[in-house]
Write a protein that holds these residues in place. Structure first.
Motif, PDB file in Angstrom:
ATOM      1  N   VAL A  91       0.833  -1.197   0.000  1.00  0.00           N
ATOM      2  CA  VAL A  91       0.000   0.000   0.000  1.00  0.00           C
ATOM      3  C   VAL A  91       0.869   1.248   0.000  1.00  0.00           C
ATOM      4  O   VAL A  91       1.782   1.370   0.807  1.00  0.00           O
ATOM      5  N   ARG A  92       0.555   2.163  -0.906  1.00  0.00           N
ATOM      6  CA  ARG A  92       1.160   3.492  -0.859  1.00  0.00           C
ATOM      7  C   ARG A  92       0.144   4.397  -0.181  1.00  0.00           C
ATOM      8  O   ARG A  92      -0.995   4.482  -0.622  1.00  0.00           O
ATOM      9  N   ALA A  93       0.565   5.035   0.890  1.00  0.00           N
ATOM     10  CA  ALA A  93      -0.365   5.867   1.645  1.00  0.00           C
ATOM     11  C   ALA A  93       0.368   7.050   2.249  1.00  0.00           C
ATOM     12  O   ALA A  93       1.571   6.990   2.510  1.00  0.00           O
ATOM     13  N   THR A  94      -0.375   8.106   2.469  1.00  0.00           N
ATOM     14  CA  THR A  94       0.147   9.252   3.188  1.00  0.00           C
ATOM     15  C   THR A  94       0.135   8.923   4.668  1.00  0.00           C
ATOM     16  O   THR A  94      -0.873   8.444   5.192  1.00  0.00           O
ATOM     17  N   VAL A  95       1.253   9.128   5.319  1.00  0.00           N
ATOM     18  CA  VAL A  95       1.315   8.910   6.766  1.00  0.00           C
ATOM     19  C   VAL A  95       1.550  10.259   7.435  1.00  0.00           C
ATOM     20  O   VAL A  95       2.276  11.101   6.903  1.00  0.00           O
ATOM     21  N   CYS A  96       0.936  10.458   8.557  1.00  0.00           N
ATOM     22  CA  CYS A  96       1.068  11.698   9.317  1.00  0.00           C
ATOM     23  C   CYS A  96       1.666  11.372  10.674  1.00  0.00           C
ATOM     24  O   CYS A  96       1.134  10.519  11.393  1.00  0.00           O
ATOM     25  N   SER A  97       2.748  12.055  11.001  1.00  0.00           N
ATOM     26  CA  SER A  97       3.388  11.821  12.300  1.00  0.00           C
ATOM     27  C   SER A  97       2.428  12.187  13.421  1.00  0.00           C
ATOM     28  O   SER A  97       1.732  13.189  13.356  1.00  0.00           O
ATOM     29  N   ARG A  98       2.405  11.343  14.432  1.00  0.00           N
ATOM     30  CA  ARG A  98       1.526  11.578  15.578  1.00  0.00           C
ATOM     31  C   ARG A  98       2.327  11.869  16.848  1.00  0.00           C
ATOM     32  O   ARG A  98       2.081  12.829  17.519  1.00  0.00           O
ATOM     33  N   PHE A  99       3.280  10.979  17.202  1.00  0.00           N
ATOM     34  CA  PHE A  99       4.112  11.209  18.375  1.00  0.00           C
ATOM     35  C   PHE A  99       5.327  10.296  18.319  1.00  0.00           C
ATOM     36  O   PHE A  99       5.356   9.325  17.568  1.00  0.00           O
ATOM     37  N   THR A 100       6.333  10.630  19.115  1.00  0.00           N
ATOM     38  CA  THR A 100       7.507   9.776  19.278  1.00  0.00           C
ATOM     39  C   THR A 100       7.702   9.539  20.772  1.00  0.00           C
ATOM     40  O   THR A 100       7.274  10.347  21.598  1.00  0.00           O
ATOM     41  N   PHE A 101       8.332   8.423  21.088  1.00  0.00           N
ATOM     42  CA  PHE A 101       8.680   8.153  22.475  1.00  0.00           C
ATOM     43  C   PHE A 101       9.848   7.186  22.526  1.00  0.00           C
ATOM     44  O   PHE A 101      10.097   6.444  21.578  1.00  0.00           O
ATOM     45  N   TRP A 111      13.962   4.738  19.678  1.00  0.00           N
ATOM     46  CA  TRP A 111      12.980   5.801  19.553  1.00  0.00           C
ATOM     47  C   TRP A 111      11.929   5.297  18.579  1.00  0.00           C
ATOM     48  O   TRP A 111      12.258   4.786  17.509  1.00  0.00           O
ATOM     49  N   LEU A 112      10.669   5.430  18.963  1.00  0.00           N
ATOM     50  CA  LEU A 112       9.570   4.952  18.127  1.00  0.00           C
ATOM     51  C   LEU A 112       8.740   6.142  17.674  1.00  0.00           C
ATOM     52  O   LEU A 112       8.202   6.883  18.506  1.00  0.00           O
ATOM     53  N   GLY A 113       8.692   6.340  16.369  1.00  0.00           N
ATOM     54  CA  GLY A 113       7.869   7.394  15.781  1.00  0.00           C
ATOM     55  C   GLY A 113       6.580   6.779  15.277  1.00  0.00           C
ATOM     56  O   GLY A 113       6.591   5.938  14.379  1.00  0.00           O
ATOM     57  N   VAL A 114       5.468   7.176  15.885  1.00  0.00           N
ATOM     58  CA  VAL A 114       4.161   6.604  15.539  1.00  0.00           C
ATOM     59  C   VAL A 114       3.431   7.573  14.614  1.00  0.00           C
ATOM     60  O   VAL A 114       3.315   8.763  14.904  1.00  0.00           O
ATOM     61  N   CYS A 115       2.958   7.028  13.514  1.00  0.00           N
ATOM     62  CA  CYS A 115       2.256   7.809  12.500  1.00  0.00           C
ATOM     63  C   CYS A 115       0.859   7.229  12.301  1.00  0.00           C
ATOM     64  O   CYS A 115       0.592   6.096  12.683  1.00  0.00           O
ATOM     65  N   ASP A 116      -0.001   8.007  11.693  1.00  0.00           N
ATOM     66  CA  ASP A 116      -1.342   7.557  11.308  1.00  0.00           C
ATOM     67  C   ASP A 116      -1.388   7.351   9.801  1.00  0.00           C
ATOM     68  O   ASP A 116      -0.738   8.084   9.052  1.00  0.00           O
ATOM     69  N   ALA A 117      -2.187   6.386   9.376  1.00  0.00           N
ATOM     70  CA  ALA A 117      -2.470   6.192   7.958  1.00  0.00           C
ATOM     71  C   ALA A 117      -3.903   5.684   7.837  1.00  0.00           C
ATOM     72  O   ALA A 117      -4.338   4.850   8.636  1.00  0.00           O
ATOM     73  N   VAL A 118      -4.635   6.216   6.883  1.00  0.00           N
ATOM     74  CA  VAL A 118      -5.993   5.743   6.604  1.00  0.00           C
ATOM     75  C   VAL A 118      -5.925   4.930   5.319  1.00  0.00           C
ATOM     76  O   VAL A 118      -5.421   5.413   4.299  1.00  0.00           O
ATOM     77  N   LEU A 119      -6.396   3.691   5.392  1.00  0.00           N
ATOM     78  CA  LEU A 119      -6.324   2.776   4.256  1.00  0.00           C
ATOM     79  C   LEU A 119      -7.701   2.264   3.883  1.00  0.00           C
ATOM     80  O   LEU A 119      -8.583   2.127   4.743  1.00  0.00           O
ATOM     81  N   LEU A 120      -7.860   1.930   2.630  1.00  0.00           N
ATOM     82  CA  LEU A 120      -9.035   1.187   2.193  1.00  0.00           C
ATOM     83  C   LEU A 120      -8.745  -0.282   2.469  1.00  0.00           C
ATOM     84  O   LEU A 120      -7.699  -0.793   2.037  1.00  0.00           O
ATOM     85  N   PRO A 121      -9.615  -0.980   3.182  1.00  0.00           N
ATOM     86  CA  PRO A 121      -9.331  -2.389   3.510  1.00  0.00           C
ATOM     87  C   PRO A 121      -8.994  -3.252   2.298  1.00  0.00           C
ATOM     88  O   PRO A 121      -8.107  -4.101   2.360  1.00  0.00           O
ATOM     89  N   GLU A 122      -9.678  -3.002   1.190  1.00  0.00           N
ATOM     90  CA  GLU A 122      -9.442  -3.829   0.002  1.00  0.00           C
ATOM     91  C   GLU A 122      -8.101  -3.528  -0.677  1.00  0.00           C
ATOM     92  O   GLU A 122      -7.664  -4.281  -1.546  1.00  0.00           O
ATOM     93  N   SER A 123      -7.423  -2.452  -0.283  1.00  0.00           N
ATOM     94  CA  SER A 123      -6.142  -2.107  -0.898  1.00  0.00           C
ATOM     95  C   SER A 123      -4.972  -2.880  -0.292  1.00  0.00           C
ATOM     96  O   SER A 123      -3.877  -2.892  -0.853  1.00  0.00           O
ATOM     97  N   VAL A 124      -5.191  -3.535   0.835  1.00  0.00           N
ATOM     98  CA  VAL A 124      -4.110  -4.230   1.537  1.00  0.00           C
ATOM     99  C   VAL A 124      -3.848  -5.592   0.895  1.00  0.00           C
ATOM    100  O   VAL A 124      -4.735  -6.438   0.825  1.00  0.00           O
ATOM    101  N   VAL A 125      -2.629  -5.762   0.404  1.00  0.00           N
ATOM    102  CA  VAL A 125      -2.183  -7.031  -0.175  1.00  0.00           C
ATOM    103  C   VAL A 125      -0.868  -7.360   0.526  1.00  0.00           C
ATOM    104  O   VAL A 125       0.201  -6.952   0.088  1.00  0.00           O
ATOM    105  N   SER A 126      -0.962  -8.103   1.617  1.00  0.00           N
ATOM    106  CA  SER A 126       0.211  -8.332   2.460  1.00  0.00           C
ATOM    107  C   SER A 126       1.202  -9.300   1.820  1.00  0.00           C
ATOM    108  O   SER A 126       0.835 -10.210   1.089  1.00  0.00           O
ATOM    109  N   ASP A 127       2.478  -9.062   2.142  1.00  0.00           N
ATOM    110  CA  ASP A 127       3.565  -9.923   1.696  1.00  0.00           C
ATOM    111  C   ASP A 127       3.617 -11.123   2.641  1.00  0.00           C
ATOM    112  O   ASP A 127       3.908 -10.961   3.825  1.00  0.00           O
ATOM    113  N   PRO A 128       3.353 -12.339   2.168  1.00  0.00           N
ATOM    114  CA  PRO A 128       3.319 -13.510   3.047  1.00  0.00           C
ATOM    115  C   PRO A 128       4.656 -13.821   3.718  1.00  0.00           C
ATOM    116  O   PRO A 128       4.697 -14.512   4.724  1.00  0.00           O
TER     117      PRO A 128
END
Length: 165
Positions: A91-101, A111-128
């Motif tokens: 999936v290619r998606a826009t991610v928005c930074s939310r917080f780091t800790f 250090w963990l940078g947590v971002c948000d992404a909104v996806l269409l469920p049908e767009s997800v094709v996971s790599d097995p």
């Protein structure tokens, strides 16, 4: 999945770059480095949860809330999260930074940078090779799963900060 050891930036407790090292060296020596993850939601607000493939060296078969990985040299948290979304979920998606800790749970501190992404469920094709299963959970379902399933330590840390009680 990458067979070559990644180069990452070793950072200090203030997230300032100290130098470039291999990721395996950072983990082996418990040196701080950066990891970027995306918490994915759909238009209905459900969370994407996935189970890591069994052949992975880090937390095989564990469930995860975030999709991500180590930030490469010069890569931002958001760039790392977006790259990993593409590699692991197709999936290619826009991610928005939310917080780091500073996360001391898991394999090694980072250090963990947590971002948000909104996806269409049908767009997800996971790599097995990376993802054995994925599904969409409501917040109550996710809270129950966090109690009952084996999640990565990062996932619990992310959720505690992402959705404070």
């Amino acid at each position: 999945m990458c067979d070559v050891d990644e180069l990452v930036e070793r950072v200090d407790t203030h997230d300032r770059v100290l130098g470039v090292v291999s990721r395996s060296e950072a983990v082996r020596n418990s040196w701080l480095h950066r990891v970027g993850v995306a918490v994915c939601r759909d238009g209905r607000g459900r969370f994407l949860v996935h189970r890591r493939a069994e052949q992975l060296t880090r937390f095989p078969g564990h469930y995860e809330l975030g999709v991500g990985g180590a930030a490469g040299v010069g890569e931002s948290y958001a760039q790392a999260a977006a790259r990993e979304l593409c590699e692991e979920l197709g999936v290619r998606a826009t991610v928005c930074s939310r917080f780091t800790f500073l996360n001391r749970a898991g394999l090694s501190p980072h250090w963990l940078g947590v971002c948000d992404a909104v996806l269409l469920p049908e767009s997800v094709v996971s790599d097995p090779r990376e993802v054995a299963w994925h599904g969409w959970l409501t917040e109550p379902e996710l809270r129950r799963a966090l109690r009952e399933w084996t999640f990565t330590p990062d996932s619990r840390q992310i959720f505690e900060r992402y959705r404070p009680r």
